[in-house]
Design a protein around this motif. Structure first.
Motif, mmCIF file in Angstrom:
data_model
loop_
_atom_site.group_PDB
_atom_site.id
_atom_site.type_symbol
_atom_site.label_atom_id
_atom_site.label_comp_id
_atom_site.label_asym_id
_atom_site.label_seq_id
_atom_site.Cartn_x
_atom_site.Cartn_y
_atom_site.Cartn_z
ATOM 1 N N VAL A 47 17.178 33.681 95.767
ATOM 2 C CA VAL A 47 16.395 34.115 94.611
ATOM 3 C C VAL A 47 15.046 34.602 95.127
ATOM 4 O O VAL A 47 14.354 33.877 95.853
ATOM 5 C CB VAL A 47 16.199 32.972 93.597
ATOM 6 N N VAL A 48 14.678 35.828 94.769
ATOM 7 C CA VAL A 48 13.379 36.387 95.128
ATOM 8 C C VAL A 48 12.450 36.171 93.940
ATOM 9 O O VAL A 48 12.763 36.554 92.813
ATOM 10 C CB VAL A 48 13.481 37.885 95.471
ATOM 11 N N VAL A 49 11.323 35.526 94.189
ATOM 12 C CA VAL A 49 10.385 35.160 93.132
ATOM 13 C C VAL A 49 9.036 35.805 93.413
ATOM 14 O O VAL A 49 8.557 35.766 94.550
ATOM 15 C CB VAL A 49 10.203 33.622 93.080
ATOM 16 N N THR A 94 6.032 38.050 97.268
ATOM 17 C CA THR A 94 7.282 37.420 96.848
ATOM 18 C C THR A 94 7.683 36.358 97.858
ATOM 19 O O THR A 94 7.210 36.337 98.992
ATOM 20 C CB THR A 94 8.436 38.435 96.731
ATOM 21 N N VAL A 95 8.563 35.469 97.423
ATOM 22 C CA VAL A 95 9.145 34.466 98.296
ATOM 23 C C VAL A 95 10.631 34.414 97.969
ATOM 24 O O VAL A 95 11.025 34.595 96.820
ATOM 25 C CB VAL A 95 8.476 33.081 98.117
ATOM 26 N N THR A 96 11.451 34.212 98.992
ATOM 27 C CA THR A 96 12.889 34.107 98.798
ATOM 28 C C THR A 96 13.306 32.665 99.040
ATOM 29 O O THR A 96 13.019 32.099 100.104
ATOM 30 C CB THR A 96 13.647 35.044 99.762
ATOM 31 N N ILE A 97 13.987 32.080 98.060
ATOM 32 C CA ILE A 97 14.417 30.687 98.143
ATOM 33 C C ILE A 97 15.923 30.639 97.923
ATOM 34 O O ILE A 97 16.441 31.233 96.980
ATOM 35 C CB ILE A 97 13.675 29.821 97.106
ATOM 36 N N ILE A 124 11.795 25.348 100.305
ATOM 37 C CA ILE A 124 12.755 26.166 101.027
ATOM 38 C C ILE A 124 13.739 25.261 101.778
ATOM 39 O O ILE A 124 13.350 24.290 102.415
ATOM 40 C CB ILE A 124 12.033 27.143 101.977
ATOM 41 N N ASN A 125 15.029 25.574 101.671
ATOM 42 C CA ASN A 125 16.112 24.822 102.313
ATOM 43 C C ASN A 125 16.159 23.354 101.887
ATOM 44 O O ASN A 125 16.439 22.477 102.686
ATOM 45 C CB ASN A 125 16.007 24.921 103.839
#
Length: 123
Positions: free
Chosen positions: A17-19, A6-9, A32-33
């Motif tokens: 949002v966790v994807v 997963t990645v959190t953006i 990101i950011n």
């Protein structure tokens, strides 16, 4: 510790949002950011490229393609296609362009087949 799949953006419209991260995705460092919305979150694969060398212009890009998928905006992965040939060529160089386009077509077919396979995983 976060799940490596997963990645959190941080989005401007939905906060963090966790994807789920598909294995083929090259990462999200470029998102990101960056002040993006949730629908802008996009997975991209490695790019496949084709080039050619002509007497008229030397080494030139011909095609760039990759699988792309914005999971909150698109139902299935799509294929990005960028064709880069423009200019005047000698008749001999046009034969080189034609050969390069045949190579590019085979790369497009492989990327399309991969996108079709990935679509089956999504649906």
């Amino acid at each position: 510790m976060s799940d490596p799949r997963t990645v959190t953006i941080d989005t401007i419209d939905h906060g963090l949002v966790v994807v789920d991260e598909p294995a083929w995705c090259i990462g999200h460092g470029w998102q990101i950011n960056r002040g993006i919305g949730r629908n802008d979150i996009t997975h991209n694969s490695v790019r496949a490229k084709s080039r050619m060398t002509t007497d008229t212009h030397g080494l030139e890009p011909l095609l760039t393609t990759n699988v792309t998928w914005a999971p909150f905006a698109e139902l299935v992965p799509l294929v990005t296609v960028e064709l880069d040939v423009i200019g005047d060529y000698s008749a001999e160089d046009v034969l080189t362009v034609a050969r390069g386009l045949r190579v590019a077509a085979s790369r497009l077919e492989r990327v399309a087949a991969e996108a079709i396979r990935l679509r089956e995983d999504v649906l």
